[in-house]
Structure formats: structure tokens, C-alpha cells
Design a protein around this motif. Structure first.
Motif, PDB file in Angstrom:
ATOM      1  N   SER A 115      -0.210   4.244  -2.251  1.00 32.15           N
ATOM      2  CA  SER A 115      -1.256   5.141  -1.732  1.00 32.15           C
ATOM      3  C   SER A 115      -0.713   5.974  -0.572  1.00 32.15           C
ATOM      4  O   SER A 115      -1.092   7.140  -0.407  1.00 32.15           O
ATOM      5  CB  SER A 115      -2.527   4.366  -1.361  1.00 32.15           C
ATOM      6  OG  SER A 115      -2.405   3.711  -0.134  1.00 32.15           O
ATOM      7  N   THR A 122      -7.292  -1.687  -7.358  1.00 29.86           N
ATOM      8  CA  THR A 122      -5.881  -2.033  -7.129  1.00 29.86           C
ATOM      9  C   THR A 122      -5.480  -1.836  -5.672  1.00 29.86           C
ATOM     10  O   THR A 122      -4.333  -2.053  -5.320  1.00 29.86           O
ATOM     11  CB  THR A 122      -4.972  -1.149  -8.000  1.00 29.86           C
ATOM     12  OG1 THR A 122      -5.262   0.214  -7.698  1.00 29.86           O
ATOM     13  CG2 THR A 122      -5.194  -1.403  -9.468  1.00 29.86           C
ATOM     14  N   THR A 123      -6.407  -1.392  -4.835  1.00 27.60           N
ATOM     15  CA  THR A 123      -6.042  -1.097  -3.450  1.00 27.60           C
ATOM     16  C   THR A 123      -6.144  -2.359  -2.595  1.00 27.60           C
ATOM     17  O   THR A 123      -7.144  -3.073  -2.641  1.00 27.60           O
ATOM     18  CB  THR A 123      -6.953   0.013  -2.881  1.00 27.60           C
ATOM     19  OG1 THR A 123      -6.913   1.112  -3.788  1.00 27.60           O
ATOM     20  CG2 THR A 123      -6.481   0.465  -1.518  1.00 27.60           C
ATOM     21  N   CYS A 124      -5.097  -2.594  -1.808  1.00 31.17           N
ATOM     22  CA  CYS A 124      -4.936  -3.882  -1.122  1.00 31.17           C
ATOM     23  C   CYS A 124      -5.557  -3.899   0.269  1.00 31.17           C
ATOM     24  O   CYS A 124      -5.244  -4.755   1.079  1.00 31.17           O
ATOM     25  CB  CYS A 124      -3.456  -4.206  -1.021  1.00 31.17           C
ATOM     26  SG  CYS A 124      -2.511  -2.833  -0.301  1.00 31.17           S
ATOM     27  N   HIS A 139       0.843  -1.187   0.000  1.00 32.57           N
ATOM     28  CA  HIS A 139       0.000   0.000   0.000  1.00 32.57           C
ATOM     29  C   HIS A 139       0.879   1.238   0.000  1.00 32.57           C
ATOM     30  O   HIS A 139       0.404   2.337   0.244  1.00 32.57           O
ATOM     31  CB  HIS A 139      -0.948   0.003   1.188  1.00 32.57           C
ATOM     32  CG  HIS A 139      -0.267   0.019   2.519  1.00 32.57           C
ATOM     33  ND1 HIS A 139       0.815  -0.763   2.803  1.00 32.57           N
ATOM     34  CD2 HIS A 139      -0.498   0.735   3.637  1.00 32.57           C
ATOM     35  CE1 HIS A 139       1.197  -0.542   4.050  1.00 32.57           C
ATOM     36  NE2 HIS A 139       0.427   0.367   4.579  1.00 32.57           N
ATOM     37  N   CYS A 146      -1.224  -4.491   4.944  1.00 35.88           N
ATOM     38  CA  CYS A 146      -1.761  -3.139   4.792  1.00 35.88           C
ATOM     39  C   CYS A 146      -2.996  -2.825   5.653  1.00 35.88           C
ATOM     40  O   CYS A 146      -3.081  -1.726   6.196  1.00 35.88           O
ATOM     41  CB  CYS A 146      -2.057  -2.875   3.328  1.00 35.88           C
ATOM     42  SG  CYS A 146      -0.721  -3.426   2.245  1.00 35.88           S
ATOM     43  N   TYR A 181      -5.068   0.886   8.680  1.00 31.59           N
ATOM     44  CA  TYR A 181      -6.252   1.688   8.386  1.00 31.59           C
ATOM     45  C   TYR A 181      -7.397   1.401   9.353  1.00 31.59           C
ATOM     46  O   TYR A 181      -8.031   0.344   9.288  1.00 31.59           O
ATOM     47  CB  TYR A 181      -6.705   1.449   6.936  1.00 31.59           C
ATOM     48  CG  TYR A 181      -5.697   1.963   5.951  1.00 31.59           C
ATOM     49  CD1 TYR A 181      -5.762   3.267   5.460  1.00 31.59           C
ATOM     50  CD2 TYR A 181      -4.628   1.164   5.543  1.00 31.59           C
ATOM     51  CE1 TYR A 181      -4.812   3.755   4.587  1.00 31.59           C
ATOM     52  CE2 TYR A 181      -3.666   1.647   4.668  1.00 31.59           C
ATOM     53  CZ  TYR A 181      -3.761   2.941   4.193  1.00 31.59           C
ATOM     54  OH  TYR A 181      -2.812   3.426   3.335  1.00 31.59           O
ATOM     55  N   THR A 211     -12.189  -2.902  -4.498  1.00 34.07           N
ATOM     56  CA  THR A 211     -11.149  -1.910  -4.230  1.00 34.07           C
ATOM     57  C   THR A 211     -10.265  -1.663  -5.442  1.00 34.07           C
ATOM     58  O   THR A 211      -9.395  -0.799  -5.400  1.00 34.07           O
ATOM     59  CB  THR A 211     -10.275  -2.365  -3.049  1.00 34.07           C
ATOM     60  OG1 THR A 211      -9.661  -3.605  -3.383  1.00 34.07           O
ATOM     61  CG2 THR A 211     -11.091  -2.512  -1.782  1.00 34.07           C
ATOM     62  N   GLU A 262     -10.303   1.363   3.254  1.00 35.16           N
ATOM     63  CA  GLU A 262     -10.054   2.619   3.958  1.00 35.16           C
ATOM     64  C   GLU A 262     -11.393   3.166   4.454  1.00 35.16           C
ATOM     65  O   GLU A 262     -12.459   2.798   3.943  1.00 35.16           O
ATOM     66  CB  GLU A 262      -9.367   3.633   3.029  1.00 35.16           C
ATOM     67  CG  GLU A 262      -8.004   3.143   2.562  1.00 35.16           C
ATOM     68  CD  GLU A 262      -7.191   4.197   1.807  1.00 35.16           C
ATOM     69  OE1 GLU A 262      -7.525   5.397   1.876  1.00 35.16           O
ATOM     70  OE2 GLU A 262      -6.217   3.791   1.144  1.00 35.16           O
TER      71      GLU A 262
END
Lengths: 114, 225
Positions: free
Chosen positions: A5, B91-93, A2, B125, B129, B89, B96
Motif C-alpha cells: 500500500s 488484505t490490509t494489515c 504494508h 504497520c 498511520y 480490512t 487507515e
């Protein structure tokens, strides 16, 4: 993974802070990254170059200060720095402790601006 | 002539602030929120499908499920009868806080007792968050290997409870239960650990008891009107 980001966030925050301070360019940026932040240094350095492209940070020098894990041991009534990788035992007396006082840091410490 | 500008700004501050406001909203509406995290294949969806089914007689429950792609998990969870939404999501792993806020659009939180969020399968990851959850539950299966907590200390350290999943397979894979628990407690002393199985009778009892107790403890009942 990540870090891209994260790097994008860093660029956005840094540009905003620099503009608020009346800067026209950012020459350098200093980050504080905790050993438990979940961020991989190499991946962040790579992602930073990508995220900084066409921004005020393009070409800026990236400095990363690694912040070690510090735990509080109730038996010793004291804070202790842990070695890396961290085992959550008091280095003084061996008692297990997960009372983390430092090491999750993921902060922009400062910018070098002109 | 350059100068140093002291910034002292948390990179994830925006997410943290949004998570805090979500937490306030959940609290106000009396919704108990569980964030399920694990590596891929640890059994989040199976556990959640059974958990939703077993809680439904008592609670009004809903689920959000995050994946990089496909809606397969949402389809599976919907079999429980609980309202379910998929968050793709891309490409977001990880999930959030803003994705949670968007996904809640149109749902009246006051109608819910509990919301379960199935995070993207990833042991790195998602730990960074905050989603405004009441409880973060980390799952790890008997086929994952007993040293998972030592390899991913941040995730296990940030959790409020650990679930050992697929316990019905433990014997077949020579799972060393004591070692697994020992390793969990090496990164987070005193973390509650429950054995679970979605196949064995009563395999989720300890987990369900924990949820009931946690919900009672964490949700302030709405004042009688």
C-alpha cells in the motif's frame, strides 16, 4: 507488510507530480526512508516493482536513501545520530532519550523525468 | 534529456491530513479517542470489552474494531452494550484514517464521550498511520516475551501509554516485570506503563484512572449554550 500500500501511494503521488511538471516518463525515483519508518527496504523494493507495473514508473530506477535516527539529548543539549538498530540512549553521555528528531521519514525526495 | 524534479512529498501525507481533520472533528465534538495497538493475541479485545463495560456508567462510549476478516471481535465487544462497528480490512494489515472516517458514517459524534479503536493485531504497520486519536495505547502481554519493545521500537516509541496485559498469568510464565519495563523505557523513556488484568479484581483501575485524567486533559469542554 504494508509495503504494497505504501508502494501504491508512491506510484500515485509520483505520477501526479510528474504530470504536473509536464513529464511524459519517469526514469528514476529517489526515496528517503527513516530507520523508524516501519518500512522494510527489501519488501518495499519488491512491492515497488509490482505497483509500478503499467504506470509511468514501470522500469524506473528506485533509489532508497536510508535516514538514520537522530535524537536530542537534553543533558548534552545536542542532537546525536543513533547506531542501527537504535537503542534510545545518548551515544555521548548514555542518558535515555526518546526525543526523536529524525528517522520516521517516509518521503519521495525527487524524480528523474523526461 | 532527463531532468531531476525535486518533489519532497511525504508518502503518507494524505493519511496524515485526513487524520488531522478527524482529530479536529473529535476535538470539536468533545470525543476522546483511544487507538489500541498490539500484536495478535495480546488481549486487546478482552481489555476493551472490560474497559467499555466499566466506563459505561460514566461515559457514552463506542468502539470500532479492525480485523482482516470475521466480525467475532465486534460481537464480543457488543456484549458491553456499547455501540460497536467492525471494520474488515480485507488484505490490509492496519487501519487507515479513511477507514475510520467511513466507519463513523451515521454516528453523531456529539453524542459520544469516548471512542475506542481496536487496530489490527500487528506491531509494525499500524505505527505509521495516524487515525486522529488522542491517545495511542500499546498492549503487550506477559506471554509475549519481555523483549517485544526492542523488536518493535517504532510502535513502542510512537505510543502514549503501554499496558502490560494478562498480569494474572505473570507468575506462571516467569514474567520479568522489571526487564519488560526497562525495555519499554529503552525505546521510549518515561512512557507510562500500567499492569492490567481483566480477571483480577481492580486489574484495570490504573488504566481507567489514566483514561479519566487523559480525557479531562485532552478534550476541550463544549461551550455552554
Amino acid at each position: 507488510m504494508h509495503e504494497l500500500s505504501i508502494a501504491t501511494n508512491i506510484v500515485r503521488i509520483a505520477e501526479r507530480e510528474a504530470k504536473n511538471a509536464g513529464a511524459t516518463d519517469i526514469r528514476g525515483i529517489r526515496l528517503e526512508i527513516g530507520a523508524l519508518s516501519g518500512v522494510v527496504r527489501d519488501a518495499l523494493e519488491f512491492a515497488f516493482d509490482v505497483a509500478a507495473k503499467d504506470s509511468m514508473l514501470e522500469g524506473a530506477e528506485l533509489t532508497i536513501d536510508e535516514v538514520p535516527v537522530v535524537v536530542f539529548c537534553a543533558d548534552c543539549d545536542a542532537e546525536h545520530e543513533l547506531p542501527s538498530p537504535p537503542r534510545f540512549r545518548c551515544p555521548g553521555c548514555g542518558t535515555r532519550t526518546g526525543d526523536i528528531r529524525q528517522g520516521r521519514d517516509l518521503d519521495i525526495a525527487s524524480l528523474e523525468i523526461v | 534529456m532527463s531532468r531531476i524534479l525535486d518533489v519532497r512529498h511525504g508518502v503518507l501525507k494524505k493519511n496524515d491530513e485526513l487524520a488531522r481533520s478527524l482529530r479536529d472533528r473529535f476535538q470539536e465534538a468533545g470525543v476522546f479517542v483511544v487507538n489500541l495497538v498490539s500484536g495478535p493475541g495480546a488481549g486487546k479485545t478482552a481489555l476493551l470489552e472490560h474497559t467499555l463495560t466499566m466506563l459505561r456508567p460514566d461515559w457514552s462510549v463506542a468502539a470500532l474494531v479492525g480485523d482482516l476478516a470475521t466480525e467475532n471481535d465486534a460481537t464480543r465487544l457488543a456484549r458491553s452494550g456499547a455501540p460497536t462497528r467492525q471494520i474488515s480490512t480485507g488484505t490490509t494489515c492496519h487501519l487507515e484514517a479513511d477507514m475510520i472516517e467511513d466507519a463513523l458514517d451515521g454516528w453523531d459524534l456529539a453524542d459520544l464521550d469516548a471512542l475506542f479503536i481496536e487496530n489490527v493485531g500487528n506491531l509494525v504497520c499500524p505505527s505509521s498511520y495516524d487515525l486522529g486519536e488522542s491517545v495511542r495505547a500499546v498492549l503487550f502481554s506477559v506471554t509475549d516475551g519481555e523483549d517485544k519493545p526492542l523488536k518493535y521500537p517504532t510502535m513502542f516509541n510512537s505510543a502514549d501509554v503501554a499496558l502490560l496485559t494478562k498480569m494474572d498469568l505473570a507468575e506462571a510464565v516467569d514474567f520479568d516485570h522489571d526487564l519488560a519495563v526497562h525495555n519499554i523505557h529503552d525505546v521510549r523513556p518515561d512512557l507510562p506503563v500500567f499492569d492490567t488484568s481483566t480477571r483480577a479484581d481492580g486489574g484495570l483501575d490504573d488504566w481507567l484512572d489514566f483514561l479519566h485524567a487523559q480525557r479531562t486533559a485532552s478534550v476541550t469542554p463544549a461551550p455552554a449554550s
